[in-house]
Design a protein around this motif. Structure first.
Motif, PDB file in Angstrom:
ATOM      1  N   ASP A 269      -4.072  12.955  10.802  1.00 36.51           N
ATOM      2  CA  ASP A 269      -4.085  13.959  11.872  1.00 36.51           C
ATOM      3  C   ASP A 269      -4.324  13.329  13.237  1.00 36.51           C
ATOM      4  N   TYR A 270      -4.878  12.117  13.254  1.00 35.83           N
ATOM      5  CA  TYR A 270      -5.253  11.475  14.517  1.00 35.83           C
ATOM      6  C   TYR A 270      -4.551  10.142  14.760  1.00 35.83           C
ATOM      7  N   CYS A 271      -4.196   9.436  13.693  1.00 36.83           N
ATOM      8  CA  CYS A 271      -3.682   8.071  13.820  1.00 36.83           C
ATOM      9  C   CYS A 271      -2.357   7.910  13.084  1.00 36.83           C
ATOM     10  N   LYS A 272      -1.670   6.824  13.387  1.00 37.02           N
ATOM     11  CA  LYS A 272      -0.472   6.475  12.630  1.00 37.02           C
ATOM     12  C   LYS A 272      -0.879   5.868  11.293  1.00 37.02           C
ATOM     13  N   ILE A 273      -0.039   6.049  10.285  1.00 39.98           N
ATOM     14  CA  ILE A 273      -0.374   5.602   8.939  1.00 39.98           C
ATOM     15  C   ILE A 273       0.719   4.682   8.389  1.00 39.98           C
ATOM     16  N   GLY A 274       0.271   3.578   7.785  1.00 45.41           N
ATOM     17  CA  GLY A 274       1.182   2.678   7.090  1.00 45.41           C
ATOM     18  C   GLY A 274       0.590   2.299   5.747  1.00 45.41           C
ATOM     19  N   ILE A 275       1.290   1.466   5.003  1.00 43.45           N
ATOM     20  CA  ILE A 275       0.780   1.023   3.715  1.00 43.45           C
ATOM     21  C   ILE A 275       0.306  -0.422   3.796  1.00 43.45           C
ATOM     22  N   LYS A 276      -0.800  -0.682   3.106  1.00 43.93           N
ATOM     23  CA  LYS A 276      -1.236  -2.050   2.882  1.00 43.93           C
ATOM     24  C   LYS A 276      -0.667  -2.441   1.524  1.00 43.93           C
ATOM     25  N   THR A 277       0.301  -3.318   1.538  1.00 43.14           N
ATOM     26  CA  THR A 277       0.999  -3.713   0.311  1.00 43.14           C
ATOM     27  C   THR A 277       0.044  -4.395  -0.654  1.00 43.14           C
ATOM     28  N   SER A 278       0.080  -4.010  -1.911  1.00 45.38           N
ATOM     29  CA  SER A 278      -0.777  -4.653  -2.910  1.00 45.38           C
ATOM     30  C   SER A 278      -0.303  -6.078  -3.176  1.00 45.38           C
ATOM     31  N   PHE A 279      -1.186  -6.884  -3.758  1.00 46.91           N
ATOM     32  CA  PHE A 279      -0.895  -8.299  -3.966  1.00 46.91           C
ATOM     33  C   PHE A 279       0.343  -8.504  -4.842  1.00 46.91           C
ATOM     34  N   PHE A 280       0.464  -7.705  -5.900  1.00 52.75           N
ATOM     35  CA  PHE A 280       1.589  -7.886  -6.816  1.00 52.75           C
ATOM     36  C   PHE A 280       2.875  -7.250  -6.296  1.00 52.75           C
ATOM     37  N   ALA A 281       2.756  -6.399  -5.275  1.00 49.56           N
ATOM     38  CA  ALA A 281       3.950  -5.799  -4.677  1.00 49.56           C
ATOM     39  C   ALA A 281       4.607  -6.721  -3.652  1.00 49.56           C
ATOM     40  N   LEU A 282       3.918  -7.815  -3.314  1.00 47.86           N
ATOM     41  CA  LEU A 282       4.467  -8.740  -2.326  1.00 47.86           C
ATOM     42  C   LEU A 282       5.811  -9.302  -2.767  1.00 47.86           C
ATOM     43  N   ASN A 283       5.950  -9.528  -4.068  1.00 53.61           N
ATOM     44  CA  ASN A 283       7.193 -10.106  -4.588  1.00 53.61           C
ATOM     45  C   ASN A 283       7.865  -9.196  -5.608  1.00 53.61           C
ATOM     46  N   ASN A 284       7.506  -7.911  -5.578  1.00 52.38           N
ATOM     47  CA  ASN A 284       8.053  -6.958  -6.535  1.00 52.38           C
ATOM     48  C   ASN A 284       8.587  -5.751  -5.776  1.00 52.38           C
ATOM     49  N   LEU A 285       9.890  -5.704  -5.610  1.00 53.31           N
ATOM     50  CA  LEU A 285      10.511  -4.665  -4.799  1.00 53.31           C
ATOM     51  C   LEU A 285      10.254  -3.270  -5.356  1.00 53.31           C
ATOM     52  N   GLU A 286      10.324  -3.114  -6.670  1.00 51.58           N
ATOM     53  CA  GLU A 286      10.122  -1.799  -7.275  1.00 51.58           C
ATOM     54  C   GLU A 286       8.691  -1.305  -7.087  1.00 51.58           C
ATOM     55  N   LEU A 287       7.733  -2.209  -7.191  1.00 50.19           N
ATOM     56  CA  LEU A 287       6.331  -1.845  -6.988  1.00 50.19           C
ATOM     57  C   LEU A 287       6.084  -1.457  -5.532  1.00 50.19           C
ATOM     58  N   LEU A 288       6.674  -2.202  -4.618  1.00 55.25           N
ATOM     59  CA  LEU A 288       6.554  -1.891  -3.197  1.00 55.25           C
ATOM     60  C   LEU A 288       7.165  -0.526  -2.888  1.00 55.25           C
ATOM     61  N   LYS A 289       8.302  -0.243  -3.496  1.00 52.85           N
ATOM     62  CA  LYS A 289       8.958   1.049  -3.300  1.00 52.85           C
ATOM     63  C   LYS A 289       8.076   2.191  -3.796  1.00 52.85           C
ATOM     64  N   GLU A 290       7.411   1.971  -4.931  1.00 55.48           N
ATOM     65  CA  GLU A 290       6.527   2.990  -5.495  1.00 55.48           C
ATOM     66  C   GLU A 290       5.343   3.273  -4.565  1.00 55.48           C
ATOM     67  N   GLU A 291       4.761   2.217  -3.994  1.00 54.99           N
ATOM     68  CA  GLU A 291       3.633   2.390  -3.086  1.00 54.99           C
ATOM     69  C   GLU A 291       4.053   3.089  -1.795  1.00 54.99           C
ATOM     70  N   LYS A 292       5.221   2.750  -1.297  1.00 51.21           N
ATOM     71  CA  LYS A 292       5.755   3.422  -0.106  1.00 51.21           C
ATOM     72  C   LYS A 292       5.973   4.913  -0.382  1.00 51.21           C
ATOM     73  N   THR A 293       6.535   5.221  -1.540  1.00 42.99           N
ATOM     74  CA  THR A 293       6.791   6.621  -1.911  1.00 42.99           C
ATOM     75  C   THR A 293       5.483   7.388  -2.055  1.00 42.99           C
ATOM     76  N   ARG A 294       4.466   6.754  -2.630  1.00 46.47           N
ATOM     77  CA  ARG A 294       3.152   7.390  -2.771  1.00 46.47           C
ATOM     78  C   ARG A 294       2.600   7.816  -1.410  1.00 46.47           C
ATOM     79  N   MET A 295       2.648   6.882  -0.448  1.00 49.23           N
ATOM     80  CA  MET A 295       2.084   7.176   0.862  1.00 49.23           C
ATOM     81  C   MET A 295       2.877   8.263   1.577  1.00 49.23           C
TER      82      MET A 295
END
Length: 432
Positions: A269-295
């Motif tokens: 409500d006050y700030c911009k929001i992004g994702i902090k990529t998890s360690f295993f999502a750094l080299n895993n496109l599908e995991l990164l996509k899942e975290e992005k979708t969650r947020m």
């Protein structure tokens, strides 16, 4: 508009000239290989080639911007007035160094594609960089060079009205663990209690159960303080929450817990929001996509960008994944243990994929100060002086200061004792 004549227009030339001239100096730019068109142009113009055409502003070109792929470049860094530079140009050139080739080398992170020694987390370290080895890590050299070039343009075109850029700040709040004790679940709470007991950390046991029974606030729960700072500040904060699954590297709250979701919604409500990529999502496109979708499901909006776990960037793979998922911005370009300018600049730039020789739509927002980098300064005075030097260097080139603090930085632990003071300096809060 600035017209640049060159014997060959390459993707590298278009990329770096637009960064230096347009994004840093605010000057529109165009290119030509036709001498007649260049001569006919009646406003700002320069040539970037091997020999000058006549009496125009001429910068002798280094071959780097006409090459493709990577090569083993022999670089000698030399002093230049109040700064340093490399790729000398010779007497005929209007400036003694090819600042465009040098800028490309730094902002493309050319050196990070080359063989290197990494730390225990697989990160590129400051000690490996050209800037650290030649003592210019503390200067936004690309921006300094740009303003030296601007001075030459002003001397040659005194009637041209140059746009003025403005200093700004993008405060980043990194949230790898939302709470120290709250919302951890029975198993993690009991496990943590036994671990503290057998390691004789009895004060932590007391603190844990004081928080869980509501007698004390969780040490990592500094969100009210941060939101109040946001309400009073002219700068827009950016929060990065970790939504990855529990692992040895990522120990945040379960992203399905309603109170955690409510916290993110409240911050949004006050700030911009992004994702902090998890360690295993750094080299895993599908995991990164899942975290992005969650947020995006939580905030019901597109994320502003990402910060990579452990501030780890492996080029070009890390950024290619962000491009693939259409994540617009990244805030990981900096060093954990050193203040300064990893890419040599305090101006956001687009990621250039050196392997594919293409400019991508991913905006890289480099940070210059992570809270951990201040811990090596023991006194508040040393911390303040190092911070003020950094701010001054960015203000001198009307750049963008991106400091990174964690949610736990503002607790009462002795380690973080003076960090609210540093945060106030950054936000330009005057002492009462």
């Amino acid at each position: 508009m600035l017209l640049v004549y060159t014997h060959k227009i390459t993707p590298r030339i278009k990329y770096v000239f637009k960064q230096v001239c347009t994004r840093i100096l605010g000057i529109p730019i165009s290119f030509t290989t036709v001498i007649e068109e260049f001569i006919a142009h009646d406003s700002l113009k320069m040539s970037y080639t091997r020999q000058p055409l006549s009496g125009e502003i001429f910068v002798r070109s280094n071959e780097l911007l006409f090459e493709q792929g990577l090569s083993d470049i022999d670089i000698t860094v030399l002093p230049w007035e109040d700064t340093k530079c490399f790729f000398p140009t010779g007497d005929k050139s209007a400036i003694p160094f090819d600042i465009f080739a040098a800028s490309f080398y730094l902002i493309s992170r050319y050196e990070e594609y080359l063989p290197q020694v990494k730390d225990e987390f697989g990160r590129y370290t400051a000690e490996e960089s050209l800037a650290y080895k030649n003592n210019f890590l503390d200067q936004p050299v690309v921006d300094i060079w740009a303003y030296k070039f601007k001075a030459i343009l002003k001397d040659n075109y005194p009637d041209f009205i140059f746009p003025e850029q403005k200093y700004t700040v993008i405060p980043v709040i990194d949230v790898p663990v939302a709470y120290k004790y709250k919302l951890k679940g029975i198993m993690r709470t009991v496990g943590g209690t036994f671990k503290d007991f057998f390691t004789f950390k009895f004060r932590r046991i007391y603190e844990r159960y004081s928080v869980l029974t509501g007698f004390k606030r969780d040490p990592f729960d500094n969100y009210k303080y941060i939101i109040n700072k946001q309400k009073a500040s002219k700068y827009k904060f950016v929060f990065f929450f970790l939504l990855g699954d529990f692992s040895p590297y990522d120990r945040n709250i379960n992203p399905q817990k309603q109170k955690f979701i409510s916290l993110i919604k409240h911050i949004a409500d006050y700030c911009k929001i992004g994702i902090k990529t998890s360690f295993f999502a750094l080299n895993n496109l599908e995991l990164l996509k899942e975290e992005k979708t969650r947020m995006e499901g939580i905030i019901n909006n597109a994320i502003v960008g990402s910060r990579q776990s452990f501030s780890k960037v492996n080029l070009p793979e890390s950024y290619r994944n962000l491009v693939e998922l259409e994540i617009p911005e990244d805030y990981t370009m900096g060093y954990v243990n050193h203040l300064g300018f990893r890419a040599g600049t305090c101006t956001p730039f687009l990621f250039y994929d050196v392997d594919f020789e293409v400019q991508t739509p991913l905006k890289v927002v480099p940070y210059q100060a992570l809270d951990f980098a201040f811990l090596k300064y023991h006194s508040l005075l040393d911390k303040e002086q190092s911070l003020n030097r950094l701010i001054k260097s960015i203000k001198n080139v009307n750049g963008t200061f991106v400091p990174v603090f964690h949610n736990y930085t503002f607790n009462k632990q002795e380690r973080w004792k003076h960090f609210k003071t540093l945060f106030n300096i950054i936000l330009d809060v005057k002492k009462k």
